[in-house]
Design a protein around this motif. Sequence first.
Motif, PDB file in Angstrom:
ATOM      1  N   THR A 104       0.850  -1.183   0.000  1.00 22.18           N
ATOM      2  CA  THR A 104       0.000   0.000   0.000  1.00 22.18           C
ATOM      3  C   THR A 104       0.880   1.224   0.000  1.00 22.18           C
ATOM      4  OG1 THR A 104      -0.065   0.016   2.392  1.00 22.18           O
ATOM      5  CG2 THR A 104      -1.817  -1.162   1.272  1.00 22.18           C
ATOM      6  N   GLY A 105       0.381   2.257  -0.656  1.00 27.40           N
ATOM      7  CA  GLY A 105       1.127   3.512  -0.665  1.00 27.40           C
ATOM      8  C   GLY A 105       2.075   3.616  -1.828  1.00 27.40           C
ATOM      9  N   GLU A 106       2.695   4.774  -1.933  1.00 31.33           N
ATOM     10  CA  GLU A 106       3.580   5.046  -3.050  1.00 31.33           C
ATOM     11  C   GLU A 106       4.947   4.419  -2.856  1.00 31.33           C
ATOM     12  OE1 GLU A 106       2.546   6.485  -5.649  1.00 31.33           O
ATOM     13  OE2 GLU A 106       0.595   7.039  -4.902  1.00 31.33           O
ATOM     14  N   ALA A 107       5.389   4.323  -1.629  1.00 31.31           N
ATOM     15  CA  ALA A 107       6.714   3.790  -1.383  1.00 31.31           C
ATOM     16  C   ALA A 107       6.698   2.292  -1.435  1.00 31.31           C
ATOM     17  CB  ALA A 107       7.224   4.264  -0.022  1.00 31.31           C
ATOM     18  N   ALA A 108       7.597   1.731  -2.201  1.00 30.87           N
ATOM     19  CA  ALA A 108       7.694   0.282  -2.299  1.00 30.87           C
ATOM     20  C   ALA A 108       8.889  -0.163  -1.501  1.00 30.87           C
ATOM     21  CB  ALA A 108       7.835  -0.142  -3.758  1.00 30.87           C
ATOM     22  N   GLY A 109       8.658  -0.928  -0.473  1.00 35.28           N
ATOM     23  CA  GLY A 109       9.757  -1.374   0.342  1.00 35.28           C
ATOM     24  C   GLY A 109       9.398  -1.326   1.802  1.00 35.28           C
ATOM     25  N   PRO A 110      10.373  -1.580   2.681  1.00 33.81           N
ATOM     26  CA  PRO A 110      10.088  -1.609   4.102  1.00 33.81           C
ATOM     27  C   PRO A 110       9.541  -0.285   4.618  1.00 33.81           C
ATOM     28  CG  PRO A 110      12.257  -2.554   3.616  1.00 33.81           C
ATOM     29  CD  PRO A 110      11.780  -1.918   2.372  1.00 33.81           C
ATOM     30  N   ALA A 111      10.041   0.833   4.085  1.00 34.01           N
ATOM     31  CA  ALA A 111       9.568   2.130   4.555  1.00 34.01           C
ATOM     32  C   ALA A 111       8.304   2.516   3.806  1.00 34.01           C
ATOM     33  CB  ALA A 111      10.657   3.184   4.360  1.00 34.01           C
ATOM     34  N   ALA A 112       7.212   1.848   4.107  1.00 31.79           N
ATOM     35  CA  ALA A 112       5.959   2.123   3.419  1.00 31.79           C
ATOM     36  C   ALA A 112       5.434   3.497   3.819  1.00 31.79           C
ATOM     37  CB  ALA A 112       4.934   1.043   3.769  1.00 31.79           C
ATOM     38  N   ASP A 113       4.570   4.050   2.992  1.00 31.64           N
ATOM     39  CA  ASP A 113       4.008   5.368   3.203  1.00 31.64           C
ATOM     40  C   ASP A 113       3.219   5.395   4.512  1.00 31.64           C
ATOM     41  OD1 ASP A 113       2.908   7.822   3.022  1.00 31.64           O
ATOM     42  OD2 ASP A 113       1.832   7.482   1.150  1.00 31.64           O
ATOM     43  N   PRO A 114       3.529   6.328   5.429  1.00 34.02           N
ATOM     44  CA  PRO A 114       2.762   6.402   6.681  1.00 34.02           C
ATOM     45  C   PRO A 114       1.277   6.626   6.436  1.00 34.02           C
ATOM     46  CG  PRO A 114       4.777   7.702   6.842  1.00 34.02           C
ATOM     47  CD  PRO A 114       4.646   7.282   5.410  1.00 34.02           C
ATOM     48  N   LYS A 115       0.938   7.407   5.405  1.00 35.82           N
ATOM     49  CA  LYS A 115      -0.472   7.633   5.104  1.00 35.82           C
ATOM     50  C   LYS A 115      -1.157   6.325   4.728  1.00 35.82           C
ATOM     51  CE  LYS A 115      -3.606  10.476   2.355  1.00 35.82           C
ATOM     52  NZ  LYS A 115      -4.521   9.358   2.053  1.00 35.82           N
ATOM     53  N   ALA A 116      -0.436   5.449   4.010  1.00 34.03           N
ATOM     54  CA  ALA A 116      -1.007   4.159   3.652  1.00 34.03           C
ATOM     55  C   ALA A 116      -1.288   3.320   4.890  1.00 34.03           C
ATOM     56  CB  ALA A 116      -0.069   3.416   2.703  1.00 34.03           C
ATOM     57  N   ARG A 117      -0.372   3.390   5.872  1.00 31.19           N
ATOM     58  CA  ARG A 117      -0.604   2.651   7.117  1.00 31.19           C
ATOM     59  C   ARG A 117      -1.816   3.201   7.856  1.00 31.19           C
ATOM     60  NH1 ARG A 117       5.145   2.911   7.521  1.00 31.19           N
ATOM     61  NH2 ARG A 117       4.976   4.604   9.057  1.00 31.19           N
ATOM     62  N   ARG A 118      -1.961   4.520   7.846  1.00 24.33           N
ATOM     63  CA  ARG A 118      -3.137   5.120   8.496  1.00 24.33           C
ATOM     64  C   ARG A 118      -4.413   4.723   7.769  1.00 24.33           C
ATOM     65  NH1 ARG A 118       0.387   9.663   8.688  1.00 24.33           N
ATOM     66  NH2 ARG A 118      -0.713  10.618   6.914  1.00 24.33           N
ATOM     67  N   LEU A 138      -9.374  -1.201  -1.284  1.00 25.78           N
ATOM     68  CA  LEU A 138      -8.547  -1.762  -2.349  1.00 25.78           C
ATOM     69  C   LEU A 138      -8.537  -0.864  -3.576  1.00 25.78           C
ATOM     70  CD1 LEU A 138      -9.416  -5.563  -2.152  1.00 25.78           C
ATOM     71  CD2 LEU A 138      -7.198  -4.510  -1.686  1.00 25.78           C
ATOM     72  N   VAL A 139      -9.697  -0.339  -3.946  1.00 26.04           N
ATOM     73  CA  VAL A 139      -9.749   0.549  -5.109  1.00 26.04           C
ATOM     74  C   VAL A 139      -8.902   1.789  -4.857  1.00 26.04           C
ATOM     75  CG1 VAL A 139     -11.246   1.931  -6.580  1.00 26.04           C
ATOM     76  CG2 VAL A 139     -12.034  -0.279  -5.754  1.00 26.04           C
ATOM     77  N   GLU A 140      -9.009   2.349  -3.653  1.00 22.61           N
ATOM     78  CA  GLU A 140      -8.235   3.537  -3.337  1.00 22.61           C
ATOM     79  C   GLU A 140      -6.735   3.237  -3.298  1.00 22.61           C
ATOM     80  OE1 GLU A 140      -9.680   7.052  -2.069  1.00 22.61           O
ATOM     81  OE2 GLU A 140     -10.454   6.098  -3.883  1.00 22.61           O
ATOM     82  N   ALA A 141      -6.366   2.105  -2.687  1.00 20.28           N
ATOM     83  CA  ALA A 141      -4.953   1.768  -2.537  1.00 20.28           C
ATOM     84  C   ALA A 141      -4.308   1.417  -3.864  1.00 20.28           C
ATOM     85  CB  ALA A 141      -4.793   0.609  -1.557  1.00 20.28           C
ATOM     86  N   LYS A 142      -5.064   0.769  -4.749  1.00 16.94           N
ATOM     87  CA  LYS A 142      -4.483   0.301  -6.010  1.00 16.94           C
ATOM     88  C   LYS A 142      -4.938   1.138  -7.195  1.00 16.94           C
ATOM     89  CE  LYS A 142      -3.118  -2.846  -3.257  1.00 16.94           C
ATOM     90  NZ  LYS A 142      -1.823  -2.632  -2.601  1.00 16.94           N
ATOM     91  N   GLN A 143      -5.451   2.322  -6.918  1.00 13.20           N
ATOM     92  CA  GLN A 143      -5.987   3.154  -7.985  1.00 13.20           C
ATOM     93  C   GLN A 143      -4.926   3.420  -9.038  1.00 13.20           C
ATOM     94  OE1 GLN A 143      -7.179   7.072  -6.804  1.00 13.20           O
ATOM     95  NE2 GLN A 143      -8.813   7.144  -8.293  1.00 13.20           N
ATOM     96  N   GLY A 144      -5.274   3.133 -10.282  1.00 11.07           N
ATOM     97  CA  GLY A 144      -4.362   3.365 -11.385  1.00 11.07           C
ATOM     98  C   GLY A 144      -3.501   2.192 -11.742  1.00 11.07           C
ATOM     99  N   VAL A 145      -3.312   1.224 -10.816  1.00  9.63           N
ATOM    100  CA  VAL A 145      -2.481   0.069 -11.143  1.00  9.63           C
ATOM    101  C   VAL A 145      -3.275  -0.916 -11.999  1.00  9.63           C
ATOM    102  CG1 VAL A 145      -1.122  -1.813 -10.167  1.00  9.63           C
ATOM    103  CG2 VAL A 145      -1.194   0.385  -9.019  1.00  9.63           C
ATOM    104  N   ILE A 146      -4.469  -1.264 -11.540  1.00 10.40           N
ATOM    105  CA  ILE A 146      -5.316  -2.177 -12.310  1.00 10.40           C
ATOM    106  C   ILE A 146      -6.735  -1.625 -12.381  1.00 10.40           C
ATOM    107  CG2 ILE A 146      -4.058  -4.313 -11.966  1.00 10.40           C
ATOM    108  CD1 ILE A 146      -5.695  -4.852  -9.504  1.00 10.40           C
TER     109      ILE A 146
END
Length: 457
Positions: free
Chosen positions: A89-103, A281-289
């Motif tokens: 989730t979020g824009e950052a890919a990796g261990p340091a995920a986006d804090p907004k995505a966690r929220r 899911l739609v919000e988190a993956k918006q634009g990917v699929i």
Amino acid sequence: MTAPDVPDELEAQFAQWREYVRRRRELQPADAEELEDHLRGSVDELIGVGLRADEAFLVAVKRMGSLDDLSREFAREHSERLWKQLVLTGEAAGPAADPKARRDLVAMVACAAGAAISIKVPELFGVSLDGDAGFYGRNIALLALPWLAAFLAWRRQARPGVLGVIAALFALGAVGANVYPLDDDSQSAVLTGIHLPIALWLVVGVAYVADNLRSSRRRMDFIRFTGEWAIYFVLMALGGGVLIGLMFGTFEAMGLNPEVFVSQWLLPCGALAAVVVAGWLVEAKQGVIENIAPVLARLFTPLFTAVLLALLVAFGVTSGALDVEREVLILFNLLLVVVLGLLLYSISARDPLAPPGLFDKLQLGLVASALLIDLLVLLEITGRISEFGTTPNKMAALGTNVILLANLAWSAWLVFGFVRRRVPFAALERWQTGYLPVYAAWAWIVVLIFPPLFDYL
């Protein structure tokens, strides 16, 4: 050509193209900037050989190719990035995920848990899933959709005024569903069960667009969200069906029967929680699929066009009257709504700068066929009303078909004008998004006014 030398009209075209590109999550901001630099360079070269600015822009965009192709190319070149976007989730890919995505994840879990608990709250007041199907039929949307609206409003940081409007509309829906003395098998109860979810889903739309209620673009984004939400929800329902099947097989092999747990807890609680999870899911993956719904629209448009033409031919050959009982009216209205859905999701994914093509002509045939069928249904309904009088079902169907007729008629005119290159594509998009309040108003009329108007029949 330096930035100050770019004509205002050309810069506006660049801005429109840039906004369209940024909707594609496959394309990172750096990718979009690279594409725009390439496009500007092509425009400069074409202007240098004598083309007008607008002509140069259209030729350069055509040479660059469709954004679908570009997105696929970037996805192939950066497949690891795409998979990370799908999983994380979020824009950052990796261990340091986006804090907004966690929220967002925490908020989603809280709202999904609230929806799951809501389905069991009526049991505290003696209302059971087994014995009070009519209550749940009228109130199921009231138990689930406020939590989805709460998640979206929290994510959009909606202002208190918007939150007040959302809460008031949900309260109004609760009044319409529960205050009137309706028998569970009455026509008014059935109509409420059908129209209240539509009215409340458009309340969810208010939470989605938040402070941009007048924005045509944001309303079109909500239409995209609706299609993708439906697809995610169905996929989760299919997965849940597999889970339940495996659970039954496993527990029965141990001599246990999980039927009560599944029917009273897992299925209802899971279904309402899935309403919120699908939105997340739609919000988190918006634009990917998020192009699933438009792909399905392009697949089914020719099929539905053939079916509608077959219906028209069959009606002309048999010259028989349509059966306008409740089930048939619902079926025909669903067919027309599906046609509008196909049109909407094709519009939502279309490159607004692309010239009209074969698919646009096919859409014109689809809308024109649906318009003719709507006219036939309206003639049959008005004939039956004149002969046998009014009922809630017939009047609801009459109003729905009149609203659909207006939308289809003007949509057909706009598509016809676009195919002839006399109407801009943006006019069709504005018409569809601007018509959403009409559907909301009619749904509320059926829920709030029809029961007393027809003496709660």
